[in-house]
Motif scaffolding. Sequence first.
Motif, mmCIF file in Angstrom:
data_model
loop_
_atom_site.group_PDB
_atom_site.id
_atom_site.type_symbol
_atom_site.label_atom_id
_atom_site.label_comp_id
_atom_site.label_asym_id
_atom_site.label_seq_id
_atom_site.Cartn_x
_atom_site.Cartn_y
_atom_site.Cartn_z
ATOM 1 N N UNK A 176 0.832 -1.206 0.000
ATOM 2 C CA UNK A 176 0.000 0.000 0.000
ATOM 3 C C UNK A 176 0.865 1.254 0.000
ATOM 4 N N UNK A 177 1.963 1.205 0.711
ATOM 5 C CA UNK A 177 2.886 2.341 0.732
ATOM 6 C C UNK A 177 3.477 2.576 -0.652
ATOM 7 N N UNK A 178 3.746 1.487 -1.382
ATOM 8 C CA UNK A 178 4.320 1.593 -2.729
ATOM 9 C C UNK A 178 3.248 1.915 -3.782
ATOM 10 N N UNK A 179 1.978 1.765 -3.424
ATOM 11 C CA UNK A 179 0.897 1.976 -4.381
ATOM 12 C C UNK A 179 0.647 0.778 -5.277
ATOM 13 N N UNK A 180 1.065 -0.405 -4.837
ATOM 14 C CA UNK A 180 0.975 -1.618 -5.649
ATOM 15 C C UNK A 180 -0.049 -2.622 -5.124
ATOM 16 N N UNK A 181 -0.687 -2.340 -4.010
ATOM 17 C CA UNK A 181 -1.536 -3.351 -3.380
ATOM 18 C C UNK A 181 -2.657 -3.821 -4.301
ATOM 19 N N UNK A 182 -3.252 -2.885 -5.046
ATOM 20 C CA UNK A 182 -4.415 -3.237 -5.857
ATOM 21 C C UNK A 182 -4.062 -3.970 -7.144
ATOM 22 N N UNK A 183 -2.769 -4.237 -7.369
ATOM 23 C CA UNK A 183 -2.382 -5.027 -8.536
ATOM 24 C C UNK A 183 -1.483 -6.212 -8.157
ATOM 25 N N UNK A 184 -1.333 -6.454 -6.880
ATOM 26 C CA UNK A 184 -0.523 -7.581 -6.410
ATOM 27 C C UNK A 184 -1.429 -8.758 -6.072
ATOM 28 N N UNK A 185 -1.075 -9.935 -6.581
ATOM 29 C CA UNK A 185 -1.835 -11.135 -6.242
ATOM 30 C C UNK A 185 -0.932 -12.118 -5.499
ATOM 31 N N UNK A 186 -1.485 -12.772 -4.516
ATOM 32 C CA UNK A 186 -0.814 -13.911 -3.897
ATOM 33 C C UNK A 186 -1.156 -15.101 -4.785
ATOM 34 N N UNK A 187 -0.144 -15.654 -5.458
ATOM 35 C CA UNK A 187 -0.378 -16.584 -6.559
ATOM 36 C C UNK A 187 0.024 -18.011 -6.201
ATOM 37 N N UNK A 188 -0.773 -18.954 -6.675
ATOM 38 C CA UNK A 188 -0.498 -20.372 -6.474
ATOM 39 C C UNK A 188 -0.537 -21.110 -7.812
#
Length: 579
Positions: A365-377
Motif C-alpha cells: 500500500x505504501x508503494x501503491x501496488x496493493x491493488x495489482x498484487x496477487x498472492x499466486x499459487x
Amino acid sequence: MNKIITLLFLIVSFSAQAQLKEYVQFQELEDPKPKDLTSWETYTSDAYSGFVSVDEHFHRSSAPVLSQISSSWEGKGWKGERVHTQALIWTNKELKDVNLSVEELVGPGSSTIPKGNIRANFVRYTLTDHLGDLTSGCGIPAGLDTSLHADLIDDIANFTIKDQTSRPLWLSVAIPQNAQAGIYKGILTISSPDYNAELPFQIEVINRTLPVASEWTYHLDIWQNPYSVARVHGVEPWSDQHFEVMKPVMARLADAGQKNITASIIYDPWNAQTYDIYGSMIQWTKKKNGSWEYDYSIFDKWVQYMMDLGIDEYINCYSMIPWNLKFYYHDEATNSEKLLVATPGTAEYKNHWQNMLEDFAKHLKKKGWFDKTTIAMDERPEEHMNAAIDIIKSADPDYLISMAGVYHPDLQDKLVDYSVAYQQPIPHEVIEERRAKGLKTTFYTCCAEPYPNTFTSSPYAEATWLSWHALNLDFDGYLRWAYNNWTEDPQRDSRFRSWAAGDTYLVYPGNRTSIRFERLREGIQDFEKAKILREELKKSGDNERLKELEAAIKAFDAETLKKTPASVTVNAAKAVLNK
C-alpha cells in the motif's frame, strides 16, 4: 537463503563470463540424423535459395523438395502489425560469410516502410526430442528420438553455411501504424564471396490498424526467471549489470503484450523444477526476540523495473503453497538459514504466513501496488487453497489472489486471475460472469499436452493456434511456463530432464527470439485483429462476413486439431482477417 544463492552465483560468475562469448558465437551440435544424400542428388549447382512456408520445418542435413520453394513472397498485414516469413538457402558447397540485407520497402506514391522496420536473420538449430506416441510430455523416458530443430532466430551479421546443408532465414517486417494502405515491394539480398541472390517480395498493407502492444486486451502471462539471466550472463543477481542485460529480454516480452510480473516471494517455489532455482525476492529474518523482519528491497527493484518496461497489470507473487511445502528463512539468533516444513491448515503454517502477509500488505500500500498484487499459487489442491485463502483474507480482506491449475467451481469467485489447464471444462457463463466483475480467465498448456504446444519439436503453427483457441472459448488470454527458464546449454540443447524439450523457455540467451515466440506473438495479433473486425462487422451490419469470421474462429477446438493440422486452420482464419 538469498545470501547463499548470491554466493553461489558469485562463485560461478567467472566461469559464466568466460562462456558468454560462446552464447553469442556458438557452434551447433552435430546432427543425430545421418545426412540425407539422396535429397541432394537433384541439385547440381553450388547453391540455391528461395522463399518457403512459415509453417514448414527444414532439416539441416537434407535438401528441400522443389515444390516447397517459391521465387517470391506476397504477404498481407494491417497497419501496426508485424508480419514474417521464411526463406531457405541450401548448398552443395560451403558458403563463407553469407550476409543478409533488405532496403526500405517502396509503396504507393512516395510512401515507404523504413529499413529499420525490417529484419532478416539466420535461423539456428537446437537439439530437441520427439514425443512420438506418448500422451504427455511430463516425466518422459530417456532415449527418445532426437534431432536438430530450427528455432533460434539469430542476430549475427554473417554466417558460414556448411556444404550439403540447409539454412532457414527469417524475414520480419513491422508495418508502421501510419503506413499508407497499398502494396510495398522489396528485395531480400543474399551475398557472399561464393553466392549471391535477390529474392523479391511484397506486402499488401490493409487499411485497418492494429493498436500498439501496450493496448492489446489479450491477457498474456508468461513466467519470467531473472535468475537464469544472471547465470547465463555471468553477472551478480540484482546488480546494475544484471538489470542491464535483462532489459532487452524483458522488453521483448513487453512488446508481445505481457501483462503480469512473476515475483518469487519465497526460495524455490517450484521444488527445483528449473535449472536455475528461483531465489526469494523477499528476505525473511526471524529476530533474536522472536519477531520477524522482511526486506523487500529486491522485490521492489524487480517490480519497478518491469513496470517501467510496461508490464504492470498484475504482480503475481509465488507462492504460499510451494510444491515441496518448504519455507526458508534466516535465523538471527544462530546466524544461519533455517527450514520450516508446514502444510496449509496447520498452526505452524498460519504462524509463518499471517504476520508476513500483514506486513507485506502495508508495504504494498505504501508503494501503491496493493491493488495489482496477487498472492499466486500454481496447481495446488483445493483444500490447500482454501486454507491459504483463509489466512490471506484474515491478513487483509482486500488481498487479490490468483491461481493456475484445475478448474474448481468453488474457488473461481475468489480468484482475480484464474488460468485453467487446457481442455478443463469451465462453463462459458462463468467466464462471462468473471469478466463482468473485472476478473481475468485464461488457459494454459504445459508439459502435459503433446499438442497443441510450444515445444521445440512442435509444429510452428501450434503457437499461433493457441490464441485463436482462446478466442473460440472466450478466454481472456493464455499462460505459459515459461519465458526464460534456460537449460544448461539452452542455445544448443533444449532438452531438460524429464520434460519435453523446449518446455521451459521460449527465447534464448543473448536476447535472441525464436520461431516459437514469434508465432505465439502472431497469434496474439490475430486475436486482437479478430476482436476489432468482429465489432466492425457488427456495427456495419455485414452479416455475411461476420458469419464467415465466426465460423473460422469456431474451427479452433481440440477435436478439430486432432484431425486437421494447426497450419491449415490458422491460414484459413488469417485469410478471413486480411480480406
